[in-house]
Every structure is written in structure tokens, then in C-alpha cells.
Design an enzyme around this catalytic site. Structure first.
Site, PDB file in Angstrom:
ATOM      1  N   SER A   1      -1.255  -5.080   4.659  1.00 32.85           N
ATOM      2  CA  SER A   1      -1.436  -5.478   5.996  1.00 32.85           C
ATOM      3  C   SER A   1      -2.890  -5.279   6.587  1.00 32.85           C
ATOM      4  O   SER A   1      -3.674  -5.435   5.510  1.00 32.85           O
ATOM      5  CB  SER A   1      -1.152  -4.679   7.669  1.00 32.85           C
ATOM      6  OG  SER A   1      -1.566  -3.565   6.917  1.00 32.85           O
TER       7      SER A   1
ATOM      8  N   ARG B   1       7.535   1.945   0.745  1.00 38.04           N
ATOM      9  CA  ARG B   1       7.797   0.274   1.243  1.00 38.04           C
ATOM     10  C   ARG B   1       7.854  -0.176  -0.145  1.00 38.04           C
ATOM     11  O   ARG B   1       8.671  -1.442  -0.394  1.00 38.04           O
ATOM     12  CB  ARG B   1       6.755  -0.566   1.851  1.00 38.04           C
ATOM     13  CG  ARG B   1       6.817  -1.980   2.599  1.00 38.04           C
ATOM     14  CD  ARG B   1       5.959  -2.387   3.140  1.00 38.04           C
ATOM     15  NE  ARG B   1       5.943  -1.718   4.354  1.00 38.04           N
ATOM     16  CZ  ARG B   1       6.306  -2.362   5.720  1.00 38.04           C
ATOM     17  NH1 ARG B   1       6.750  -2.863   5.029  1.00 38.04           N
ATOM     18  NH2 ARG B   1       5.907  -1.492   6.683  1.00 38.04           N
TER      19      ARG B   1
ATOM     20  N   ASP C   1      -2.289  -5.840  13.381  1.00 35.63           N
ATOM     21  CA  ASP C   1      -3.587  -5.762  14.530  1.00 35.63           C
ATOM     22  C   ASP C   1      -4.910  -6.586  14.938  1.00 35.63           C
ATOM     23  O   ASP C   1      -4.445  -7.276  13.876  1.00 35.63           O
ATOM     24  CB  ASP C   1      -4.265  -4.437  14.311  1.00 35.63           C
ATOM     25  CG  ASP C   1      -4.974  -4.318  13.346  1.00 35.63           C
ATOM     26  OD1 ASP C   1      -4.423  -3.510  12.089  1.00 35.63           O
ATOM     27  OD2 ASP C   1      -5.411  -4.047  12.562  1.00 35.63           O
TER      28      ASP C   1
ATOM     29  N   ARG D   1       1.672  11.691  -8.261  1.00 38.02           N
ATOM     30  CA  ARG D   1       1.690  11.840  -6.836  1.00 38.02           C
ATOM     31  C   ARG D   1       2.502  11.155  -6.244  1.00 38.02           C
ATOM     32  O   ARG D   1       1.786  10.875  -4.309  1.00 38.02           O
ATOM     33  CB  ARG D   1       0.749  10.939  -6.751  1.00 38.02           C
ATOM     34  CG  ARG D   1      -0.405  12.054  -8.225  1.00 38.02           C
ATOM     35  CD  ARG D   1      -1.796  10.864  -8.112  1.00 38.02           C
ATOM     36  NE  ARG D   1      -2.553  11.863  -9.147  1.00 38.02           N
ATOM     37  CZ  ARG D   1      -3.877  12.992  -8.237  1.00 38.02           C
ATOM     38  NH1 ARG D   1      -4.166  12.638  -7.112  1.00 38.02           N
ATOM     39  NH2 ARG D   1      -4.876  13.826  -9.120  1.00 38.02           N
TER      40      ARG D   1
ATOM     41  N   GLY E   1       0.532  -1.509   0.171  1.00 38.74           N
ATOM     42  CA  GLY E   1      -0.084  -0.256   0.271  1.00 38.74           C
ATOM     43  C   GLY E   1       0.838   1.271   0.115  1.00 38.74           C
ATOM     44  O   GLY E   1       0.764   2.450  -0.780  1.00 38.74           O
TER      45      GLY E   1
ATOM     46  N   ARG F   1       6.697  -4.079  12.524  1.00 38.02           N
ATOM     47  CA  ARG F   1       6.371  -4.919  11.620  1.00 38.02           C
ATOM     48  C   ARG F   1       6.957  -4.905  10.280  1.00 38.02           C
ATOM     49  O   ARG F   1       7.019  -6.111   9.743  1.00 38.02           O
ATOM     50  CB  ARG F   1       5.366  -3.804  10.785  1.00 38.02           C
ATOM     51  CG  ARG F   1       4.049  -4.518  11.240  1.00 38.02           C
ATOM     52  CD  ARG F   1       3.095  -2.505  10.902  1.00 38.02           C
ATOM     53  NE  ARG F   1       2.552  -2.196  11.583  1.00 38.02           N
ATOM     54  CZ  ARG F   1       1.970  -0.430  12.222  1.00 38.02           C
ATOM     55  NH1 ARG F   1       2.401   0.313  10.847  1.00 38.02           N
ATOM     56  NH2 ARG F   1       2.005  -0.166  13.177  1.00 38.02           N
TER      57      ARG F   1
ATOM     58  N   ARG G   1      -0.956  -8.709  -4.127  1.00 40.01           N
ATOM     59  CA  ARG G   1      -0.673  -6.846  -2.789  1.00 40.01           C
ATOM     60  C   ARG G   1       0.057  -8.101  -1.917  1.00 40.01           C
ATOM     61  O   ARG G   1      -0.175  -9.179  -1.639  1.00 40.01           O
ATOM     62  CB  ARG G   1      -2.191  -6.610  -2.710  1.00 40.01           C
ATOM     63  CG  ARG G   1      -2.293  -6.413  -1.660  1.00 40.01           C
ATOM     64  CD  ARG G   1      -3.831  -5.354  -1.708  1.00 40.01           C
ATOM     65  NE  ARG G   1      -4.338  -5.249   0.411  1.00 40.01           N
ATOM     66  CZ  ARG G   1      -3.149  -4.623   0.614  1.00 40.01           C
ATOM     67  NH1 ARG G   1      -2.274  -4.021   0.640  1.00 40.01           N
ATOM     68  NH2 ARG G   1      -3.985  -4.714   2.383  1.00 40.01           N
TER      69      ARG G   1
HETATM   70  N1  HPA Z   1      -9.006  -2.469   8.907  1.00 38.45           N
HETATM   71  C1  HPA Z   1      -8.524  -2.161   7.811  1.00 38.45           C
HETATM   72  N2  HPA Z   1      -7.341  -2.102   7.308  1.00 38.45           N
HETATM   73  C2  HPA Z   1      -6.921  -2.431   7.797  1.00 38.45           C
HETATM   74  C3  HPA Z   1      -6.473  -3.097   9.520  1.00 38.45           C
HETATM   75  C4  HPA Z   1      -7.895  -2.619  10.041  1.00 38.45           C
HETATM   76  O1  HPA Z   1      -7.957  -3.001  11.157  1.00 38.45           O
HETATM   77  N3  HPA Z   1      -5.354  -3.432   9.186  1.00 38.45           N
HETATM   78  C5  HPA Z   1      -4.699  -3.528   8.342  1.00 38.45           C
HETATM   79  N4  HPA Z   1      -5.406  -3.239   7.618  1.00 38.45           N
END
Ligand code: HPA
Length: 237
Positions: free
Chosen positions: A93, A27, A209, A46, A23, A222, A90
Site C-alpha cells: 500500500s 495477508r 491514504d 518470527r 508487507g 482495503r 512486492r
Molecule cells: N507513508 C509511508 N508508507 C505508507 C503510507 C504512508 O503514508 N501509506 C501506505 N504506506
């Protein structure tokens, strides 16, 4: 449309047939700096940085997708439809929807569920609340993970348009109704674009998370965890 496109300034043949998409464009830069040789930068528009280099002698590109389906929708479409890209993986996370997933676990999407109108608006396929990755690409990813002795969990993921929800506990309904084990914000649109252009896409995620335990990783922690996922993806080159 011809190249360059409105959002990518690369010249013809500057992008490899395989593109890894985190994303975060920084990175993408980190992956190029750390893992690739003979790197050229093909995009700065951009600040959505894109690079092509070689990994163990094989050409591969890496480019940021931005956050959310509108963003990955634009970049992945232009790569597939105008730059001759065949495969996009892709690498992102996700937030866990089940206590069975631990922080830093690596997940391979077998299906993406979404409330998004992306597929309906893009092509009128309004019956689709699910989109799917390439079976072939997923098989190759599983094989690489096995070779590298990195365990992966497979399952349905939720591609959400909303990060900050009024009721975070709603995840339980999505888990129950669609078997979605984790949430992210891009895969549904990526898989749709691949299907519409006759190309291949896959999505590898690291748990950053948990909506169940409310644990979260620090950005430093991470880094190492993401390295595992990147090694799996880079081995596709
Ligand atoms: N929500 C949406 N996208 C995410 C999250 C989340 O909690 N964690 C990592 N990407």
C-alpha cells in the site's frame, strides 16, 4: 550461506521461482488461503509466514516482507541469494503525494527514490538515490493489467524510512524534486537486492491514504481493492 537461512526455515525447492510479497504476513496467509491450491507453509520463523501453492496450475509462493527496508532487505536477499528465487513482486500500500491519485488506485513503480543508506551500506553504491524494477517484469505486469481491464498508473515512488514525520507537508518537496507520486517503505531496497543478485523485482501498490487530501481507507475497504492488485500479480505465475 546455506539453507535454511537465519530467517527462513524452508527446505530446498519449497519456494517457487516467483514470490509475491505483501508487507503483512497475515495477508500472505490470506492470499494462500483464498487464491492458491495445494498449499504448503514454508516459513513460520518470527511469524513471517511464507506459503507455496499453485495458481491455475502454476507454482507460486507468497511471503510477508515486514515493514521497512531493513526487513524486506533481509527476506528478499535470502530468497534471491540462497533459495533460487528469480522474481519478487512486492504488493503493498502507499500514500498519495498528488491529488491525481485516488484511494484504491493501483500503481506500478517505474523507479524508487530514497534517502535511505540501504544501497550504500549494502554494496557501496553511494551515488544511487534511485533504484529500478525489472523492465521485463513491469512489461508483463502491464500486460496482465490490460488483460484484466484494471487501470494502473506508472511513476516514481518514494521509499521512506519514516512513517511519522514532523512535517508531513515536506512531501511536496519530494514530489517536486523527484517526481515521486506516492510513498511506501520497501521498494528501494527490494530493487537494489534484485540488481545486486542479478534477479528481477517489481512493485505494485494500492493507494491506501492521501497526504494531499488526508483521506484514508478502512481496513475492510482495503481488502477488495487489494484483490485487484493480487490478481494482476498472480497472473504472472
Ligand atoms: N507513508 C509511508 N508508507 C505508507 C503510507 C504512508 O503514508 N501509506 C501506505 N504506506
Amino acid at each position: 550461506m546455506s539453507i535454511p537461512t537465519p530467517h527462513i526455515e524452508a527446505k530446498k525447492d519449497e519456494i517457487a521461482p516467483l514470490v509475491l510479497m505483501p508487507g503483512d504476513p497475515l495477508r500472505a496467509k490470506m492470499i494462500a488461503d483464498t487464491f492458491l491450491d495445494d498449499v504448503i507453509q514454508f516459513n513460520t520463523v518470527r511469524n513471517m509466514f511464507g506459503y507455496t501453492g499453485s495458481y491455475k496450475g502454476k507454482r507460486v509462493s507468497v511471503m510477508g516482507s515486514g515493514m521497512g527496508m531493513p526487513s524486506i532487505g533481509i527476506y528478499s536477499f535470502e530468497l534471491f541469494a540462497f533459495y533460487g528465487v528469480e522474481k519478487i513482486v512486492r504488493i503493498g500500500s502507499c500514500g498519495a503525494y498528488t491529488k491525481d491519485l485516488k484511494l484504491y488506485d493501483v500503481l506500478l513503480a517505474e523507479r524508487a527514490y530514497s534517502e535511505s543508506s540501504y544501497a550504500k551500506t549494502q554494496s557501496g553504491s553511494y551515488d544511487s538515490i534511485y533504484t529500478y524494477p525489472s523492465i521485463e517484469l513491469n512489461r508483463a505486469i502491464e500486460e496482465n493489467a490490460k488483460q484484466l481491464a484494471i487501470p494502473i498508473t506508472k511513476g516514481t515512488i518514494h521509499s521512506s524510512d519514516v512513517f511519522y514525520r514532523e512535517n508531513f507537508e515536506d512531501y511536496q518537496t519530494i514530489f517536486a524534486d523527484h517526481q515521486a507520486i506516492a510513498v511506501e517503505m520497501e521498494a528501494f531496497a527490494l530493487f537494489h537486492n534484485a540488481a545486486m543478485t542479478g534477479k528481477q523485482a517489481a512493485c505494485l501498490l494500492t493507494v491506501s491514504d492521501s497526504l494531499v487530501t488526508k483521506e484514508a481507507t478502512t481496513s475492510e475497504e482495503r481488502q477488495t481493492a487489494f484483490t485487484k492488485m493480487m490478481e494482476i500479480a498472480l497472473s504472472l505465475a
